[in-house]
Motif scaffolding. Structure first.
Motif, mmCIF file in Angstrom:
data_model
loop_
_atom_site.group_PDB
_atom_site.id
_atom_site.type_symbol
_atom_site.label_atom_id
_atom_site.label_comp_id
_atom_site.label_asym_id
_atom_site.label_seq_id
_atom_site.Cartn_x
_atom_site.Cartn_y
_atom_site.Cartn_z
ATOM 1 N N SER A 94 34.557 37.526 33.454
ATOM 2 C CA SER A 94 35.913 37.697 33.985
ATOM 3 C C SER A 94 35.919 37.296 35.458
ATOM 4 O O SER A 94 34.859 37.095 36.072
ATOM 5 C CB SER A 94 36.370 39.147 33.836
ATOM 6 N N ARG A 141 36.377 39.104 37.918
ATOM 7 C CA ARG A 141 35.805 40.123 38.788
ATOM 8 C C ARG A 141 34.275 40.152 38.757
ATOM 9 O O ARG A 141 33.657 40.986 39.432
ATOM 10 C CB ARG A 141 36.357 41.505 38.428
ATOM 11 N N ASP A 148 40.290 40.788 34.354
ATOM 12 C CA ASP A 148 39.485 42.008 34.412
ATOM 13 C C ASP A 148 38.434 42.064 33.312
ATOM 14 O O ASP A 148 37.334 42.582 33.502
ATOM 15 C CB ASP A 148 40.384 43.244 34.328
#
Length: 241
Positions: free
Chosen positions: A123, A125, A147
């Motif tokens: 992802s 992140r 996320d």
């Protein structure tokens, strides 16, 4: 092109699916009689797989060899540290696909060996240094969500960018659950082992689904069953809703 799987004198041609932008997905798993994947939570599935007959092992690797790619979850890699390559039969190693939102895989994991390409789906992140460490080991890093890894995005990417038309899953219960929840599994092949585990927290074939009514249950159709050595093999078609 669709590939033919030859399973112990049973020629199986994956049907043309009603989708045009994702692979045909086959989930393959060994399970105990009560549907468990291992002995207890956190234990390697290899503890049970050692009791598979040679014929069942050959079947498992035959499906690997006939698949464009194989996918497992990051937790399976952390516990089993498998190469996900083809043994017991002649054939190519499939592309290895690991979805892990945070890029939580050791750069020393066997799945990063040079035996086959490895795609790590992360992802946005995921920490940059972790991604760079995996890329330095030869992994293809693909961002497939903000996320969490968006499995639909990942399936489309595998199909369109990497020409993966047939995907085998040997996942743990969490990945299996996510794939079923997103309606991304087409067929299921089970290798039945003659044990009962019975543990309340022992991972089952699928977790993470929360049916409230019978109408919420996933529906499958038994398409074939046979013995591979001493192991019963059942094959199921997922009925799309």
């Amino acid at each position: 092109m669709q590939q033919i799987l030859v399973l112990y004198n049973q020629t199986v041609l994956p049907p043309m699916s009603d989708h045009s932008n994702r692979p045909y997905v086959t989930l393959v798993s060994e399970v105990t009689i009560d549907g468990k994947l291992t002995v207890t939570r956190g234990a390697s599935s290899k503890l049970l797989m050692q009791f598979m007959s040679h014929e069942a092992e050959v079947l498992l690797h035959q499906i690997r060899a006939e698949s464009d790619a194989i996918m497992v979850g990051a937790n399976t890699i952390r516990i089993d540290d498998s190469f996900l390559t083809v043994r017991h039969v002649p054939g190519k190693n499939p592309i290895r696909v690991i979805p892990t939102s945070k890029a939580d895989i050791s750069p020393d994991a066997h799945v990063l060996s040079p035996d086959a390409p490895t795609i790590i789906a992360v992802s946005a992140r995921a920490e940059k240094d972790k991604c760079e460490a995996l890329a330095e080991k030869g992994a293809h890093i693909e961002v497939c969500g903000d996320d969490l890894v968006d499995l639909h995005v990942l399936m489309k990417l595998l199909y369109e960018k990497y020409a993966i038309h047939t995907l085998m899953i040997e996942g743990g219960s969490t990945l299996n659950g996510h794939m079923f929840q997103e309606n991304l599994i087409d067929e299921l092949v089970l290798i039945h082992l003659p044990f009962i585990a019975g543990g309340e927290d022992t991972p089952s074939l699928v977790t993470g689904l929360h049916p409230r009514e019978v109408t919420d249950l996933l529906k499958l159709e038994l398409t074939s069953h046979y013995l591979a050595g001493d192991n019963l093999i059942t094959k199921w078609r997922v009925i799309k809703t």
